[in-house]
Scaffold this motif. Structure first.
Motif, PDB file in Angstrom:
ATOM      1  N   MET A 179     -40.280 -23.418  10.892  1.00 20.98           N
ATOM      2  CA  MET A 179     -40.707 -22.445  11.885  1.00 20.98           C
ATOM      3  C   MET A 179     -42.042 -21.813  11.484  1.00 20.98           C
ATOM      4  N   ALA A 180     -42.787 -21.342  12.490  1.00 19.80           N
ATOM      5  CA  ALA A 180     -43.987 -20.565  12.196  1.00 19.80           C
ATOM      6  C   ALA A 180     -43.594 -19.229  11.570  1.00 19.80           C
ATOM      7  N   ALA A 181     -44.508 -18.654  10.800  1.00 20.49           N
ATOM      8  CA  ALA A 181     -44.212 -17.375  10.146  1.00 20.49           C
ATOM      9  C   ALA A 181     -43.909 -16.294  11.184  1.00 20.49           C
ATOM     10  N   ASP A 182     -44.617 -16.325  12.305  1.00 18.84           N
ATOM     11  CA  ASP A 182     -44.276 -15.427  13.416  1.00 18.84           C
ATOM     12  C   ASP A 182     -43.334 -16.191  14.347  1.00 18.84           C
ATOM     13  N   PRO A 183     -42.062 -15.758  14.409  1.00 18.93           N
ATOM     14  CA  PRO A 183     -41.096 -16.551  15.182  1.00 18.93           C
ATOM     15  C   PRO A 183     -41.469 -16.659  16.660  1.00 18.93           C
ATOM     16  N   LEU A 184     -42.295 -15.749  17.159  1.00 19.52           N
ATOM     17  CA  LEU A 184     -42.714 -15.849  18.556  1.00 19.52           C
ATOM     18  C   LEU A 184     -43.702 -16.996  18.771  1.00 19.52           C
ATOM     19  N   MET A 185     -44.296 -17.486  17.697  1.00 17.19           N
ATOM     20  CA  MET A 185     -45.356 -18.490  17.814  1.00 17.19           C
ATOM     21  C   MET A 185     -44.901 -19.866  17.351  1.00 17.19           C
ATOM     22  N   SER A 186     -43.608 -20.088  17.340  1.00 15.51           N
ATOM     23  CA  SER A 186     -43.069 -21.320  16.768  1.00 15.51           C
ATOM     24  C   SER A 186     -42.735 -22.376  17.825  1.00 15.51           C
ATOM     25  N   ARG A 187     -43.154 -22.142  19.068  1.00 15.56           N
ATOM     26  CA  ARG A 187     -42.873 -23.123  20.129  1.00 15.56           C
ATOM     27  C   ARG A 187     -43.899 -24.264  20.031  1.00 15.56           C
ATOM     28  N   GLY A 188     -43.425 -25.490  19.967  1.00 23.72           N
ATOM     29  CA  GLY A 188     -44.333 -26.611  19.768  1.00 23.72           C
ATOM     30  C   GLY A 188     -44.418 -27.547  20.963  1.00 23.72           C
ATOM     31  N   MET A 189     -45.448 -28.359  20.977  1.00 29.47           N
ATOM     32  CA  MET A 189     -45.607 -29.421  21.975  1.00 29.47           C
ATOM     33  C   MET A 189     -44.414 -30.378  21.882  1.00 29.47           C
ATOM     34  N   MET A 190     -43.950 -30.844  23.019  1.00 32.16           N
ATOM     35  CA  MET A 190     -42.836 -31.795  23.037  1.00 32.16           C
ATOM     36  C   MET A 190     -43.181 -32.995  22.159  1.00 32.16           C
ATOM     37  N   GLY A 191     -42.248 -33.355  21.302  1.00 37.38           N
ATOM     38  CA  GLY A 191     -42.476 -34.471  20.394  1.00 37.38           C
ATOM     39  C   GLY A 191     -42.878 -34.039  18.992  1.00 37.38           C
ATOM     40  N   ASP A 192     -43.311 -32.787  18.851  1.00 37.75           N
ATOM     41  CA  ASP A 192     -43.727 -32.311  17.526  1.00 37.75           C
ATOM     42  C   ASP A 192     -42.562 -31.714  16.734  1.00 37.75           C
ATOM     43  N   GLY A 193     -41.393 -31.618  17.338  1.00 36.96           N
ATOM     44  CA  GLY A 193     -40.264 -30.991  16.652  1.00 36.96           C
ATOM     45  C   GLY A 193     -39.006 -31.830  16.748  1.00 36.96           C
ATOM     46  N   VAL A 194     -37.865 -31.162  16.828  1.00 41.53           N
ATOM     47  CA  VAL A 194     -36.579 -31.847  16.674  1.00 41.53           C
ATOM     48  C   VAL A 194     -35.787 -32.018  17.964  1.00 41.53           C
ATOM     49  N   ILE A 195     -36.298 -31.494  19.079  1.00 39.54           N
ATOM     50  CA  ILE A 195     -35.483 -31.522  20.302  1.00 39.54           C
ATOM     51  C   ILE A 195     -35.496 -32.909  20.951  1.00 39.54           C
ATOM     52  N   ASP A 196     -34.319 -33.335  21.395  1.00 42.32           N
ATOM     53  CA  ASP A 196     -34.156 -34.603  22.099  1.00 42.32           C
ATOM     54  C   ASP A 196     -34.343 -34.325  23.599  1.00 42.32           C
ATOM     55  N   PHE A 197     -35.599 -34.441  24.068  1.00 40.29           N
ATOM     56  CA  PHE A 197     -35.899 -34.047  25.452  1.00 40.29           C
ATOM     57  C   PHE A 197     -35.235 -34.942  26.486  1.00 40.29           C
ATOM     58  N   ALA A 198     -35.140 -36.231  26.180  1.00 35.29           N
ATOM     59  CA  ALA A 198     -34.503 -37.119  27.159  1.00 35.29           C
ATOM     60  C   ALA A 198     -33.071 -36.663  27.409  1.00 35.29           C
ATOM     61  N   SER A 199     -32.402 -36.260  26.343  1.00 37.58           N
ATOM     62  CA  SER A 199     -30.994 -35.874  26.466  1.00 37.58           C
ATOM     63  C   SER A 199     -30.825 -34.569  27.244  1.00 37.58           C
ATOM     64  N   VAL A 200     -31.577 -33.532  26.873  1.00 37.31           N
ATOM     65  CA  VAL A 200     -31.430 -32.250  27.575  1.00 37.31           C
ATOM     66  C   VAL A 200     -31.898 -32.384  29.026  1.00 37.31           C
ATOM     67  N   THR A 201     -32.993 -33.119  29.232  1.00 39.31           N
ATOM     68  CA  THR A 201     -33.509 -33.299  30.588  1.00 39.31           C
ATOM     69  C   THR A 201     -32.494 -34.034  31.465  1.00 39.31           C
ATOM     70  N   ALA A 202     -31.819 -35.022  30.885  1.00 40.93           N
ATOM     71  CA  ALA A 202     -30.803 -35.744  31.648  1.00 40.93           C
ATOM     72  C   ALA A 202     -29.656 -34.820  32.039  1.00 40.93           C
ATOM     73  N   MET A 203     -29.301 -33.888  31.162  1.00 37.29           N
ATOM     74  CA  MET A 203     -28.243 -32.922  31.519  1.00 37.29           C
ATOM     75  C   MET A 203     -28.681 -32.071  32.713  1.00 37.29           C
ATOM     76  N   VAL A 204     -29.918 -31.606  32.667  1.00 40.45           N
ATOM     77  CA  VAL A 204     -30.425 -30.730  33.728  1.00 40.45           C
ATOM     78  C   VAL A 204     -30.524 -31.509  35.042  1.00 40.45           C
ATOM     79  N   SER A 205     -30.972 -32.741  34.947  1.00 35.58           N
ATOM     80  CA  SER A 205     -31.055 -33.604  36.130  1.00 35.58           C
ATOM     81  C   SER A 205     -29.676 -33.860  36.724  1.00 35.58           C
ATOM     82  N   ALA A 206     -28.738 -34.222  35.843  1.00 35.38           N
ATOM     83  CA  ALA A 206     -27.385 -34.528  36.311  1.00 35.38           C
ATOM     84  C   ALA A 206     -26.717 -33.304  36.927  1.00 35.38           C
ATOM     85  N   ALA A 207     -27.189 -32.122  36.533  1.00 38.62           N
ATOM     86  CA  ALA A 207     -26.639 -30.886  37.097  1.00 38.62           C
ATOM     87  C   ALA A 207     -27.239 -30.579  38.466  1.00 38.62           C
TER      88      ALA A 207
END
Lengths: 276, 276
Positions: free
Chosen positions: A207-235
């Motif tokens: 994480m960034a030292a300032d937790p408010l500034m720790s949001r990263g570009m998609m692909g630069d971190g650990v989130i599985d976007f295809a998976s979460v996006t598919a959940m949102v789509s299926a909903a």
């Protein structure tokens, strides 16, 4: 077919933080994007009427206005929230993102009760203005100082007394990706037609030292976007996908380059989930 | 009546990080405390047999051993965990705290499945050694790199296939204070007789730049200790209350002073909940 690919991609003004509202709207238009997410600071700088004109002149819609909220204090903040609702209406923003506030004086149940009361106080004005209050669960690390809503389950419980077109919930990958109940809760939000907004960015390690500034570009971190996006789509969510990044490196880069990277990562990582 | 007041107060060796195991045990004894929580680094420095002797010589019991875990990788880490179980048994530590590990390669469901499998693989050895595996939900901000168990609800679900005296859960105020389901989940953990350990420290605002070092002395942050402690008490927990603080200011202070402050804050903020 650029038009089709990016027909749901929205640039939040925080992602290109050095741009004025006019620069962001024109930058989005130049990049072939249909929408922006606006923060009120940029709207205030330009003025509401001028902002609406800039949007119309460029044929750009507003996916959401950020933000109302901070309802947990002893000052009830209702006047400012009513103004935010009116601004959203004037800008054609269908959703007003609500960051509800943290806990004064160690009283978490009390803070949560005040949120419920004050959402109730604001809902009639939101309904009259045709703006939905989009309750945003923030990551639990912000519970103390920013938002006592920490999960989708909790946001849905707060929304429950209100019609689905008056109070909805935000799904923001950064805030909810860790939730063991995420698949069930996104599905439930969809069943209730309460998904107001789908906001994306990545979770960086470390994480960034300032937790408010720790949001990263998609692909630069650990989130599985295809998976979460598919959940949102299926909903059943068919709205915009808003990219909102708070990050010192992203903010110091050339905004045009940031928008191009955003489009590329969206195509690679998010679109496959939308079509799933 | 110091003996009665502090009969359940345990000093985790991290709180007085500059002390060796011998210094921590003798410091706890000098302060009238009955117990310590041990980290394996301090045990390794002293040696297991010598550590056990130091404890016995000072009449100090071990509330828990930290830590086993890191089960989510492709290396299964089972050998090291079996050694940790044996160390706990040799030290008379009834509970081995398990920090289960983060997510390699963006695969959160896969990481969680490996935790379930490997707890299953370790449970028989833990049972044979008379040591309980204490699954610790860590704050969701550590989900990526440290523990894919983020809530008590999730920890209880992972414990469910196993007897309550073989797999339990840790309630650590820093990690769970924000959880909207906290009262229900603590009560449920109590009904199942699965509360292995009650660890306390405060949540500081703002957070420290290193999120691992943001644990504060009780009273220095936003947590309502009387309230959470009363939940744990009402759930039937009668074990030790272990103070575990990772904090640069606390670590650079005189450890004897830290122990005195800890006793004072415990008396003011925690004891009222224990007697509730």
């Amino acid at each position: 077919m650029t038009g089709t690919e990016f027909a749901r991609l929205s640039l939040n003004t925080k992602t290109t933080n050095s741009w004025t509202l006019r620069e962001a709207v024109e930058g989005a238009a130049a990049a072939g994007l249909p929408a922006v997410g606006l923060w009120r600071d940029r709207v205030a700088e330009a003025g509401v009427a001028e902002s609406a004109k800039i949007l119309a002149d460029n044929g750009i819609r507003v996916s959401s206005l950020c933000r109302g909220g901070f309802l947990t204090g002893f000052d009830d903040a209702l006047d400012d929230n009513r103004r935010a609702i009116e601004e959203a209406a004037a800008l054609g923003a269908p959703e007003l993102v609500m960051v509800v506030g943290g806990i004064p004086h160690r009283d978490l149940p009390g803070a949560r009760a005040r949120v419920a009361d004050r959402i109730g106080a604001l809902a009639p004005h939101a309904a009259a203005c045709g703006v939905r209050l989009a309750l945003e669960p923030l990551h639990p690390m912000y519970c103390a100082d920013r938002a006592v809503i920490s999960t989708l389950s909790q946001a849905l419980a707060l929304a429950e007394p209100h019609p689905a077109d008056v109070v909805g919930v935000v799904v923001d990958t950064f805030h909810v990706w860790w939730d063991p109940e995420l698949p069930q809760q996104i599905a439930e939000a969809g069943r209730q037609s309460r998904i107001s907004s789908y906001q994306i960015c990545d979770w960086l390690v470390p994480m960034a030292a300032d937790p408010l500034m720790s949001r990263g570009m998609m692909g630069d971190g650990v989130i599985d976007f295809a998976s979460v996006t598919a959940m949102v789509s299926a909903a059943g969510y068919h709205g915009d996908v808003e990219v909102e990044i708070f990050n010192a490196d992203v903010w110091s880069a050339d905004p045009r380059g940031v928008v191009e990277t955003m489009k590329q990562r969206y195509r690679e990582l998010v679109l496959p989930g939308l079509s799933a």
